[in-house]
Design an enzyme around this catalytic site. Structure first.
Site, PDB file in Angstrom:
ATOM      1  N   ARG A 104      -7.829  63.943  35.062  1.00  0.00           N
ATOM      2  CA  ARG A 104      -6.666  64.235  33.853  1.00  0.00           C
ATOM      3  C   ARG A 104      -6.766  65.791  33.403  1.00  0.00           C
ATOM      4  O   ARG A 104      -5.817  66.308  33.205  1.00  0.00           O
ATOM      5  CB  ARG A 104      -7.528  63.492  32.667  1.00  0.00           C
ATOM      6  CG  ARG A 104      -6.560  63.465  31.407  1.00  0.00           C
ATOM      7  CD  ARG A 104      -7.258  62.639  30.277  1.00  0.00           C
ATOM      8  NE  ARG A 104      -6.925  61.102  30.482  1.00  0.00           N
ATOM      9  CZ  ARG A 104      -5.960  60.624  30.054  1.00  0.00           C
ATOM     10  NH1 ARG A 104      -5.203  61.129  29.384  1.00  0.00           N
ATOM     11  NH2 ARG A 104      -6.058  59.250  30.356  1.00  0.00           N
ATOM     12  N   TYR A 209     -11.532  55.221  42.230  1.00  0.00           N
ATOM     13  CA  TYR A 209     -10.611  56.022  43.185  1.00  0.00           C
ATOM     14  C   TYR A 209     -11.068  57.391  43.409  1.00  0.00           C
ATOM     15  O   TYR A 209     -11.549  57.919  42.381  1.00  0.00           O
ATOM     16  CB  TYR A 209      -9.261  55.633  42.772  1.00  0.00           C
ATOM     17  CG  TYR A 209      -8.879  55.947  41.273  1.00  0.00           C
ATOM     18  CD1 TYR A 209      -8.741  57.436  40.961  1.00  0.00           C
ATOM     19  CD2 TYR A 209      -8.690  55.114  40.403  1.00  0.00           C
ATOM     20  CE1 TYR A 209      -8.357  57.583  39.491  1.00  0.00           C
ATOM     21  CE2 TYR A 209      -8.711  55.160  38.928  1.00  0.00           C
ATOM     22  CZ  TYR A 209      -8.255  56.580  38.714  1.00  0.00           C
ATOM     23  OH  TYR A 209      -8.108  56.741  37.355  1.00  0.00           O
TER      24      TYR A 209
END
Length: 398
Positions: A104, A209
């Site tokens: 992010r 992931y």
């Protein structure tokens, strides 16, 4: 025109850039004293990366991302694959934009770097918004009153602006919480993990992931807390830490690879997952909500950030060529184009959580059979039907 954007998260930064692209000046107000590295992994489907390309940011973002070739759904107890869908080059060719996995902070940094420094007001707390027929104003904690032609409230799931506009309305605990961690690649190199894995089990699911070009494994372990632990689990915080070993107790009995990842993660962060009740409108006059302040959702279809980015794109498009007198009508157009889609995505994400957490038995077996049958007929995930839509090419009534 002049705009004020409240909140410099992903939605607020994207809104600032979209308004700049539309030719408007923006003051971006953020209460934090600096931009920092917060959060963990984030998934961006082609409906969002298409917008980043239009903002001339896709190359910068993609350079920090991982590009998974597929997503694999697995059963909780033995890791047997239920089904898989292709991503990677096939998805990019089909939908015209890539599927990216990011930290992010890398996405946030790319967006922030594109905003002119003089437009950003850090360490500035908004304590009120008011308006009249000719302008909108943001009052800061220092007593300053910032004036513009419109105000965009992108102040997140705990949005104060939402309450100023529509009255008392608190975020709602989803009855689920999550552990999260980032592990260096060499710490899990010996484990047989899919690039993007989603493991489904009773009252829980586990997602992992790669991010940051494959250097880090992002881990999210979602669980439904017991009633006596619900109050503690409901804490919404990026920095709250779980008790050592807590995640292993919550996922006891899961496949050994899941437990290996959770053990190697050590002490994990824990946060309660919250949503917002859908609104019938997001705007009043010259003020509009955007992103989580309007439609915070559970992350079970990986669309929260994507929907905020798409809000920003449509906002800029609706205000392109608008005059100060036309701002209320332009914001009406923005909301008409986005509210129904975002609200439907909220509902779809909530349903996905229920489907992921079915108890062992007939319902879970039926779900697995349904998923396998769909994957046998389709290359891409069910939600991929929305990935090919260019949010700025759709035809909408004025």
């Amino acid at each position: 025109m002049r705009a004020i954007v409240v909140g410099a998260g992903i939605g607020g930064l994207a809104a600032t850039l979209s308004l700049r692209r539309a030719g408007h000046e923006v003051t971006l107000v953020e209460q934090a004293p600096r931009f920092g590295e917060v959060g963990a992994g984030i998934q961006l489907a082609p409906n969002a990366t298409r917008v980043l390309r239009r903002l001339d940011l896709l190359d910068a973002v993609a350079a920090q991302a991982a590009r998974p070739s597929h997503v694999s759904f697995r059963t909780w107890s033995d890791g047997a694959e239920i089904c898989r869908y292709v991503l990677g080059r096939e998805a990019e060719d089909a939908f015209g934009a890539p599927y990216l996995l990011l930290h992010r902070a890398d996405l946030h940094q790319a967006l922030a770097a594109a905003v002119p420094p003089g437009w950003v007001r850090l360490n500035t707390v908004a304590v009120g918004i008011d308006q009249d027929d000719e302008s909108a104003r943001v009052t800061t904690a220092s007593g300053e009153r910032l004036r513009a032609d419109l105000v965009v409230a992108a102040d997140g799931i705990r949005s104060a602006a939402r309450q100023w506009l529509f009255g008392a309305d608190e975020a709602v605990f989803s009855k689920t919480a999550a552990y999260r961690a980032l592990l260096p690649a060499d710490q899990v190199a010996d484990l047989d993990l899919p690039e993007l894995g989603v493991w489904l089990g009773p009252d829980r699911h586990f997602v992992h992931y790669w991010v940051r070009r494959g250097e880090l494994l992002n881990v999210v372990a979602v669980f439904t807390p017991e009633a006596e632990a619900e109050a503690e689990a409901a804490t919404e915080s990026w920095t709250a830490r779980a008790e050592p070993g807590e995640q292993l107790r919550e996922f006891d009995g899961w496949d050994s690879r899941v437990l290996d990842v959770l053990e190697r993660a050590g002490q994990m962060f824990r946060y309660g997952i919250h949503t917002r009740v859908p609104l019938a409108r997001w705007n009043i006059g010259r003020v509009a909500l955007l992103g989580d302040s309007a439609h915070a959702m559970v992350p079970f279809q990986a669309q929260g950030a994507a929907q905020a980015i798409m809000d920003a794109a449509v906002l800029g498009d609706a205000l392109a060529g608008a005059t100060p007198a036309g701002v209320p009508d332009a914001l009406d157009r923005y909301v008409r184009r986005r509210l129904a889609v975002a609200t439907a995505t909220q509902a779809d994400s909530a349903r996905a959580g229920g489907d992921f957490h079915l108890p062992d038995g007939p319902e879970a077996r039926a779900r697995n059979a349904r998923m396998a049958a769909y994957a046998a007929e389709h290359r891409f995930l069910p939600q991929a039907t929305a990935w090919g839509v260019d949010v700025l090419d759709e035809q909408w009534p004025c």
